[in-house]
Design a protein around this motif. Structure first.
Motif, PDB file in Angstrom:
ATOM      1  N   VAL A   1       0.872  -1.174   0.000  1.00  0.00           N
ATOM      2  CA  VAL A   1       0.000   0.000   0.000  1.00  0.00           C
ATOM      3  C   VAL A   1       0.910   1.226   0.000  1.00  0.00           C
ATOM      4  N   MET A   2       0.825   2.008  -1.073  1.00  0.00           N
ATOM      5  CA  MET A   2       1.637   3.220  -1.186  1.00  0.00           C
ATOM      6  C   MET A   2       0.741   4.434  -1.001  1.00  0.00           C
ATOM      7  N   LEU A   3       1.224   5.372  -0.184  1.00  0.00           N
ATOM      8  CA  LEU A   3       0.485   6.598   0.103  1.00  0.00           C
ATOM      9  C   LEU A   3       1.359   7.786  -0.276  1.00  0.00           C
ATOM     10  N   MET A   4       0.857   8.644  -1.151  1.00  0.00           N
ATOM     11  CA  MET A   4       1.593   9.838  -1.571  1.00  0.00           C
ATOM     12  C   MET A   4       0.817  11.077  -1.128  1.00  0.00           C
ATOM     13  N   ARG A   5       1.506  11.972  -0.437  1.00  0.00           N
ATOM     14  CA  ARG A   5       0.849  13.171   0.092  1.00  0.00           C
ATOM     15  C   ARG A   5       0.384  14.091  -1.027  1.00  0.00           C
ATOM     16  N   ARG A   6      -0.814  14.612  -0.837  1.00  0.00           N
ATOM     17  CA  ARG A   6      -1.347  15.648  -1.719  1.00  0.00           C
ATOM     18  C   ARG A   6      -0.990  17.006  -1.119  1.00  0.00           C
ATOM     19  N   PRO A   7      -1.026  18.072  -1.907  1.00  0.00           N
ATOM     20  CA  PRO A   7      -0.691  19.404  -1.372  1.00  0.00           C
ATOM     21  C   PRO A   7      -1.598  19.822  -0.204  1.00  0.00           C
ATOM     22  N   GLN A   8      -2.840  19.375  -0.190  1.00  0.00           N
ATOM     23  CA  GLN A   8      -3.778  19.794   0.852  1.00  0.00           C
ATOM     24  C   GLN A   8      -3.769  18.872   2.067  1.00  0.00           C
ATOM     25  N   VAL A   9      -2.714  18.096   2.269  1.00  0.00           N
ATOM     26  CA  VAL A   9      -2.651  17.150   3.381  1.00  0.00           C
ATOM     27  C   VAL A   9      -2.846  17.875   4.722  1.00  0.00           C
ATOM     28  N   ASP A  10      -3.637  17.257   5.598  1.00  0.00           N
ATOM     29  CA  ASP A  10      -3.858  17.773   6.948  1.00  0.00           C
ATOM     30  C   ASP A  10      -2.977  16.955   7.886  1.00  0.00           C
ATOM     31  N   LEU A  11      -1.928  17.560   8.408  1.00  0.00           N
ATOM     32  CA  LEU A  11      -0.981  16.828   9.238  1.00  0.00           C
ATOM     33  C   LEU A  11      -1.591  16.341  10.547  1.00  0.00           C
ATOM     34  N   ALA A  12      -2.740  16.863  10.916  1.00  0.00           N
ATOM     35  CA  ALA A  12      -3.432  16.387  12.116  1.00  0.00           C
ATOM     36  C   ALA A  12      -3.928  14.948  11.929  1.00  0.00           C
ATOM     37  N   VAL A  13      -4.007  14.489  10.707  1.00  0.00           N
ATOM     38  CA  VAL A  13      -4.467  13.127  10.418  1.00  0.00           C
ATOM     39  C   VAL A  13      -3.349  12.102  10.650  1.00  0.00           C
ATOM     40  N   VAL A  14      -2.101  12.532  10.646  1.00  0.00           N
ATOM     41  CA  VAL A  14      -0.972  11.600  10.760  1.00  0.00           C
ATOM     42  C   VAL A  14      -1.082  10.709  12.006  1.00  0.00           C
ATOM     43  N   PRO A  15      -1.381  11.233  13.206  1.00  0.00           N
ATOM     44  CA  PRO A  15      -1.516  10.339  14.366  1.00  0.00           C
ATOM     45  C   PRO A  15      -2.648   9.314  14.197  1.00  0.00           C
ATOM     46  N   LEU A  16      -3.731   9.687  13.537  1.00  0.00           N
ATOM     47  CA  LEU A  16      -4.822   8.747  13.276  1.00  0.00           C
ATOM     48  C   LEU A  16      -4.369   7.641  12.335  1.00  0.00           C
ATOM     49  N   HIS A  17      -3.599   8.017  11.341  1.00  0.00           N
ATOM     50  CA  HIS A  17      -3.032   7.046  10.400  1.00  0.00           C
ATOM     51  C   HIS A  17      -2.102   6.092  11.145  1.00  0.00           C
ATOM     52  N   HIS A  18      -1.253   6.621  12.015  1.00  0.00           N
ATOM     53  CA  HIS A  18      -0.339   5.770  12.784  1.00  0.00           C
ATOM     54  C   HIS A  18      -1.111   4.810  13.684  1.00  0.00           C
ATOM     55  N   GLN A  19      -2.194   5.263  14.307  1.00  0.00           N
ATOM     56  CA  GLN A  19      -3.036   4.388  15.132  1.00  0.00           C
ATOM     57  C   GLN A  19      -3.646   3.278  14.277  1.00  0.00           C
ATOM     58  N   PHE A  20      -4.059   3.619  13.073  1.00  0.00           N
ATOM     59  CA  PHE A  20      -4.611   2.643  12.135  1.00  0.00           C
ATOM     60  C   PHE A  20      -3.578   1.555  11.840  1.00  0.00           C
ATOM     61  N   LEU A  21      -2.328   1.965  11.595  1.00  0.00           N
ATOM     62  CA  LEU A  21      -1.266   1.002  11.306  1.00  0.00           C
ATOM     63  C   LEU A  21      -0.978   0.109  12.516  1.00  0.00           C
ATOM     64  N   VAL A  22      -1.003   0.680  13.716  1.00  0.00           N
ATOM     65  CA  VAL A  22      -0.805  -0.115  14.935  1.00  0.00           C
ATOM     66  C   VAL A  22      -1.910  -1.160  15.056  1.00  0.00           C
ATOM     67  N   SER A  23      -3.137  -0.756  14.785  1.00  0.00           N
ATOM     68  CA  SER A  23      -4.269  -1.680  14.840  1.00  0.00           C
ATOM     69  C   SER A  23      -4.084  -2.829  13.845  1.00  0.00           C
ATOM     70  N   LEU A  24      -3.646  -2.510  12.643  1.00  0.00           N
ATOM     71  CA  LEU A  24      -3.392  -3.552  11.645  1.00  0.00           C
ATOM     72  C   LEU A  24      -2.275  -4.483  12.108  1.00  0.00           C
ATOM     73  N   ARG A  25      -1.248  -3.923  12.726  1.00  0.00           N
ATOM     74  CA  ARG A  25      -0.138  -4.745  13.223  1.00  0.00           C
ATOM     75  C   ARG A  25      -0.631  -5.694  14.310  1.00  0.00           C
TER      76      ARG A  25
END
Length: 84
Positions: free
Chosen positions: A6-30
């Protein structure tokens, strides 16, 4: 189970506040045994994770539930990986 990159490429309008939610998602998958490894690219343009799923349809459903995708801040591409 099969492997999917799964490849994720940042768009110009990325909201950096989402990064911790994304990391939590990855921990859950792990914790579920589905995320074998993950990490960001050194140039901060995005990142990738190695996902275990039964099919492309399941892999897409999982990747598309990632906050990085649902927030609209990253382009997400999923590839079936014939890992050896």
């Amino acid at each position: 189970m099969k492997h999917f990159l799964v490849m994720l490429m940042r768009r110009p309008q990325v909201d950096l506040a989402v990064v911790p939610l994304h990391h939590q998602f990855l921990v859950s998958l792990r914790e579920q045994g589905r995320n074998e490894m993950s990490g960001g690219f050194a140039d901060k343009s995005g990142g990738a994770y190695l996902l275990r799923a039964e099919s492309m349809e399941e892999a897409l459903a999982i990747a598309h539930s990632d906050p990085a995708h649902t927030s609209g801040g990253w382009d997400v591409t999923v590839y079936e990986w014939d890992a050896h």
